[in-house]
Design a protein around this motif. Structure first.
Motif, short mmCIF file in Angstrom:
data_model
loop_
_atom_site.label_atom_id
_atom_site.label_comp_id
_atom_site.label_asym_id
_atom_site.label_seq_id
_atom_site.Cartn_x
_atom_site.Cartn_y
_atom_site.Cartn_z
N GLN A 269 23.43 26.37 13.22
CA GLN A 269 22.37 27.35 13.02
C GLN A 269 21.05 26.81 12.48
O GLN A 269 20.00 27.41 12.72
CB GLN A 269 22.84 28.43 12.03
N GLN B 142 18.80 24.55 12.99
CA GLN B 142 17.60 24.30 13.79
C GLN B 142 16.97 25.58 14.31
O GLN B 142 15.78 25.59 14.66
CB GLN B 142 17.94 23.35 14.94
N SER B 143 17.74 26.65 14.34
CA SER B 143 17.15 27.92 14.78
C SER B 143 16.20 28.50 13.73
O SER B 143 15.51 29.49 13.99
CB SER B 143 18.25 28.94 15.10
N TYR B 144 16.15 27.87 12.55
CA TYR B 144 15.24 28.31 11.49
C TYR B 144 13.95 27.50 11.45
O TYR B 144 13.15 27.68 10.54
CB TYR B 144 15.96 28.30 10.14
N SER C 171 10.27 26.92 12.30
CA SER C 171 9.27 27.98 12.48
C SER C 171 7.89 27.41 12.76
O SER C 171 7.63 26.22 12.54
CB SER C 171 9.24 28.89 11.25
N LYS D 92 12.50 33.47 9.61
CA LYS D 92 12.98 33.04 10.91
C LYS D 92 12.10 33.66 11.98
O LYS D 92 11.64 34.81 11.83
CB LYS D 92 14.45 33.49 11.13
N GLU D 93 11.84 32.91 13.03
CA GLU D 93 11.05 33.45 14.13
C GLU D 93 11.82 34.62 14.78
O GLU D 93 13.03 34.49 15.05
CB GLU D 93 10.79 32.37 15.18
N LYS D 94 11.14 35.73 15.02
CA LYS D 94 11.79 36.87 15.65
C LYS D 94 12.37 36.52 17.02
O LYS D 94 13.43 37.04 17.42
CB LYS D 94 10.80 38.03 15.81
N SER D 95 11.73 35.61 17.70
CA SER D 95 12.18 35.21 19.03
C SER D 95 13.54 34.48 18.99
O SER D 95 14.20 34.33 20.02
CB SER D 95 11.16 34.31 19.70
N LYS D 96 13.95 34.03 17.78
CA LYS D 96 15.21 33.29 17.65
C LYS D 96 16.32 34.13 17.03
O LYS D 96 17.42 33.61 16.80
CB LYS D 96 14.99 32.03 16.82
N GLU E 38 19.21 36.57 17.16
CA GLU E 38 20.13 37.00 18.23
C GLU E 38 20.40 38.50 18.13
O GLU E 38 20.49 39.04 17.04
CB GLU E 38 21.45 36.21 18.11
#
Length: 251
Positions: free
Chosen positions: A210, A212-214, A216, A245-249, A251
């Motif tokens: 998880q 790397q999904s943070y 920004s 966190k980016e909204k685009s990421k 889920e």
């Protein structure tokens, strides 16, 4: 608000300046080498104070003499491990905290609003199997013990922040704003507890899957801070570690 900004010549601070200006803040910069500030940025500043970012007395004097309501510290860079030199970052952090505390006490009215940079590992959920960026932990221990009626602090606990644009944008791009982020106090927003049943390495796998999904966009992050400063002492983030966190990421 009138904001004292440290680190304006760095990666974060140089993007913080246009964000603060876009939100109608007056900006006083505190900088060691004013020649490094671009002419475009210089023309938009309320004042420039020259000094060391680890000199608490000089920072305090800048806050009081320019009647600043808030301080944003974007100066310094945390070392990844405790096995290498920690550099100036811990001393800068401590100096800013001390300066804001003493300025607040001397002024004797509203507390100084203060945004300081920290790290993703300071949030509650992502318990790292190997402790990284140890100065962030020491800085958090320092700041959380301070009286809220004198220092209205927030820690920005992002993961990796990468600029969208090669150079700071004056004014900032309309598509790089805090509205692109989700935020949460003291824990990463939208964190999922995966792999909890895997023996021994479940926590490690959870983080690897998880973290790397943070990552920004830096311009979104600085806009978040600048927008929050408009709330003054009514901010919901005072006394909090803030994860984004980016909204685009999500889920």
């Amino acid at each position: 608000m009138k904001v004292l900004l440290l680190g304006v010549t760095g990666n974060v601070g140089s993007r913080m300046l246009p964000a603060l200006l876009a939100h109608k803040h007056q900006v006083v910069v505190y900088v060691r080498t004013p020649a490094k500030i671009s002419s475009e940025a210089t023309s938009k500043l309320d004042s420039i104070v020259v000094g060391s970012a680890s000199d608490s007395a000089a920072i305090k004097a800048a806050i009081l003499s320019h009647n600043c309501d808030a301080v944003v510290n974007a100066a310094g860079l945390a070392a990844m491990t405790g096995w290498t030199s920690q550099g100036e970052f811990p001393a800068i952090f401590a100096a800013v905290v001390q300066a804001a505390l003493e300025a607040g006490r001397e002024r004797g009215s509203a507390p100084i609003r203060c945004w300081l940079m920290s790290g993703f590992g300071m949030l509650d959920s992502p318990k790292k199997p190997i402790p990284l960026y140890p100065s962030h932990k020491r800085n958090y221990q320092l700041i959380k013990s301070q009286p809220a009626d004198i220092l209205a602090w927030s820690l920005f606990c992002a993961n990796d922040m990468s600029p969208k644009y090669d150079i700071p944008q004056f004014p900032p791009s309309a598509n790089a704003t805090a509205s692109n982020l989700v935020a949460k106090a003291d824990a990463p927003p939208a964190w999922v507890k995966k792999y909890r049943t895997v023996p021994l390495i479940g926590n490690y796998l959870n983080i690897v899957a998880q973290v790397q999904s943070y990552a920004s966009v830096l311009e979104n992050c600085v806009d978040f801070i600048a927008a929050d400063l408009e709330k003054g002492l009514e901010s919901e983030w005072i006394g909090k570690r803030v994860g984004v966190k980016e909204k685009s990421k999500v889920e």
